[in-house]
Design a protein around this motif. Sequence first.
Motif, PDB file in Angstrom:
ATOM      1  N   MET A  41       0.819  -1.221   0.000  1.00  0.00           N
ATOM      2  CA  MET A  41       0.000   0.000   0.000  1.00  0.00           C
ATOM      3  C   MET A  41       0.846   1.262   0.000  1.00  0.00           C
ATOM      4  SD  MET A  41      -3.295  -0.748   2.421  1.00  0.00           S
ATOM      5  CE  MET A  41      -4.040   0.812   1.968  1.00  0.00           C
ATOM      6  N   GLN A  42       2.195   1.111  -0.023  1.00  0.00           N
ATOM      7  CA  GLN A  42       3.029   2.326  -0.119  1.00  0.00           C
ATOM      8  C   GLN A  42       3.140   2.748  -1.584  1.00  0.00           C
ATOM      9  OE1 GLN A  42       7.267   2.186   0.660  1.00  0.00           O
ATOM     10  NE2 GLN A  42       7.410   4.386   0.968  1.00  0.00           N
ATOM     11  N   HIS A  43       3.778   1.914  -2.382  1.00  0.00           N
ATOM     12  CA  HIS A  43       3.932   2.242  -3.805  1.00  0.00           C
ATOM     13  C   HIS A  43       2.984   1.438  -4.693  1.00  0.00           C
ATOM     14  CE1 HIS A  43       7.260   4.797  -2.833  1.00  0.00           C
ATOM     15  NE2 HIS A  43       7.948   3.801  -2.300  1.00  0.00           N
ATOM     16  N   GLY A  44       2.405   0.374  -4.146  1.00  0.00           N
ATOM     17  CA  GLY A  44       1.428  -0.396  -4.903  1.00  0.00           C
ATOM     18  C   GLY A  44       0.104   0.348  -4.956  1.00  0.00           C
ATOM     19  N   LEU A  67       1.542  -7.007   4.954  1.00  0.00           N
ATOM     20  CA  LEU A  67       1.139  -5.724   4.359  1.00  0.00           C
ATOM     21  C   LEU A  67       2.254  -4.700   4.522  1.00  0.00           C
ATOM     22  CD1 LEU A  67      -1.369  -4.117   3.134  1.00  0.00           C
ATOM     23  CD2 LEU A  67      -1.529  -3.091   5.390  1.00  0.00           C
ATOM     24  N   ARG A  68       2.579  -3.971   3.433  1.00  0.00           N
ATOM     25  CA  ARG A  68       3.411  -2.777   3.595  1.00  0.00           C
ATOM     26  C   ARG A  68       2.483  -1.568   3.627  1.00  0.00           C
ATOM     27  NH1 ARG A  68       8.532  -0.523   0.131  1.00  0.00           N
ATOM     28  NH2 ARG A  68       7.035  -0.380  -1.587  1.00  0.00           N
ATOM     29  N   ILE A  69       2.588  -0.815   4.728  1.00  0.00           N
ATOM     30  CA  ILE A  69       1.753   0.380   4.897  1.00  0.00           C
ATOM     31  C   ILE A  69       2.446   1.576   4.241  1.00  0.00           C
ATOM     32  CG2 ILE A  69       0.592  -0.347   7.029  1.00  0.00           C
ATOM     33  CD1 ILE A  69       2.712   1.221   8.629  1.00  0.00           C
ATOM     34  N   ALA A 145      10.670  -3.074  10.397  1.00  0.00           N
ATOM     35  CA  ALA A 145      10.999  -1.652  10.209  1.00  0.00           C
ATOM     36  C   ALA A 145      11.890  -1.510   8.983  1.00  0.00           C
ATOM     37  CB  ALA A 145      11.733  -1.133  11.441  1.00  0.00           C
ATOM     38  N   MET A 146      11.477  -0.696   8.014  1.00  0.00           N
ATOM     39  CA  MET A 146      12.313  -0.538   6.817  1.00  0.00           C
ATOM     40  C   MET A 146      13.520   0.347   7.101  1.00  0.00           C
ATOM     41  SD  MET A 146      10.049  -0.687   3.353  1.00  0.00           S
ATOM     42  CE  MET A 146      11.534  -1.031   2.388  1.00  0.00           C
ATOM     43  N   ILE A 147      14.681  -0.175   6.715  1.00  0.00           N
ATOM     44  CA  ILE A 147      15.944   0.554   6.827  1.00  0.00           C
ATOM     45  C   ILE A 147      16.297   0.949   5.402  1.00  0.00           C
ATOM     46  CG2 ILE A 147      18.388   0.362   7.535  1.00  0.00           C
ATOM     47  CD1 ILE A 147      16.364   0.125   9.871  1.00  0.00           C
ATOM     48  N   GLU A 148      16.166   2.222   5.110  1.00  0.00           N
ATOM     49  CA  GLU A 148      16.358   2.644   3.714  1.00  0.00           C
ATOM     50  C   GLU A 148      16.891   4.062   3.595  1.00  0.00           C
ATOM     51  OE1 GLU A 148      12.676   2.028   1.553  1.00  0.00           O
ATOM     52  OE2 GLU A 148      11.448   2.858   3.147  1.00  0.00           O
ATOM     53  N   THR A 149      17.530   4.551   4.644  1.00  0.00           N
ATOM     54  CA  THR A 149      18.191   5.864   4.588  1.00  0.00           C
ATOM     55  C   THR A 149      19.482   5.815   5.426  1.00  0.00           C
ATOM     56  OG1 THR A 149      17.063   6.666   6.560  1.00  0.00           O
ATOM     57  CG2 THR A 149      15.982   7.137   4.444  1.00  0.00           C
ATOM     58  N   SER A 173      16.483   0.523  -2.989  1.00  0.00           N
ATOM     59  CA  SER A 173      16.344   1.669  -3.899  1.00  0.00           C
ATOM     60  C   SER A 173      16.450   2.972  -3.119  1.00  0.00           C
ATOM     61  CB  SER A 173      15.011   1.613  -4.649  1.00  0.00           C
ATOM     62  OG  SER A 173      15.013   0.527  -5.536  1.00  0.00           O
ATOM     63  N   ASP A 174      15.617   3.118  -2.088  1.00  0.00           N
ATOM     64  CA  ASP A 174      15.708   4.348  -1.298  1.00  0.00           C
ATOM     65  C   ASP A 174      17.072   4.474  -0.620  1.00  0.00           C
ATOM     66  OD1 ASP A 174      13.325   5.932  -1.563  1.00  0.00           O
ATOM     67  OD2 ASP A 174      12.245   4.246  -0.702  1.00  0.00           O
ATOM     68  N   LEU A 175      17.615   3.316  -0.199  1.00  0.00           N
ATOM     69  CA  LEU A 175      18.938   3.375   0.438  1.00  0.00           C
ATOM     70  C   LEU A 175      19.987   3.912  -0.539  1.00  0.00           C
ATOM     71  CD1 LEU A 175      20.357   2.744   3.128  1.00  0.00           C
ATOM     72  CD2 LEU A 175      20.858   0.456   2.248  1.00  0.00           C
TER      73      LEU A 175
END
Length: 253
Positions: A41-44, A67-69, A145-149, A173-175
């Motif tokens: 549900m973030q980019h989808g 689910l990805r919020i 928890a997404m680690i992307e920065t 990708s974000d990382l």
Amino acid sequence: MQLRDLLDQDRMLITAWSTSPSVEIAGGLARCPFDTVTVDMQHGAHTESTAFASVRAITVAGKPAILRIPVGRTDLASRALDMGFEAVIAPMINSVADAAEFARAMKYPPLGERSWGPMKALQIHTDHTPESYFRAANQQTLAFAMIETRAAFADLDGILATDGIDGIFVGPSDLSISWSNGAGVDPNNEELQDVIAEIGARARKAGKFAAIFAVDPAAVPRFAKMGYRLAALNTDPGILHAGAEVMLGKARG
Ligand code: 3PY
Ligand code: MG
């Protein structure tokens, strides 16, 4: 509920990544030999109604649903669990404060502040009574928890030590955008591999699950060697395209 049990087997699990807002496609992915299906549900393009209807389609195929919020939607994290999702992936968890807020929404007291109301989850997980669901939920439903920065990497040990955070999920990708200070996006960048390896190793050392998005399926065995135990395999349009290429290749000789 079974995702936790599958992860405890300590082998690489592969999740399909459902972005098309279609219950039929989500259910179709669950009937492919994936270990689990993640609804994005973030980019989808999933809405609450397609995402929540997909849980049943995935679960009847015998697979756990994740689910990805969208960023910051911790209200949706609790709601996802109430609908029967077994895990939630929260993007852009960039600090211990972000991690704590996410964990609060995911766990019942005394660990967090999740509010009671898993009526839909109980219709799906029919092996549970309300009481047994309550007793199992904090352990069986998982917060990734997404680690992307760079900020998340700098706070990684604190995020990993946050009670109620069961694992991390790397977004390459974000990382890559953050790592290059916005110079570009390249999830397969070789220079990121050491960082990805370190995140996996530190997660394992902290006793937490390590998961990652794999744009390139060929990277999955490398991620497994780094300690990752859940990998997302591209997305449903990517799978459609790859399948078409294989079939057309055979058809055209
Ligand atoms: C990323 O690579 O940034 C992701 O969020 C994967 O979906
Ligand atoms: Mg991302």
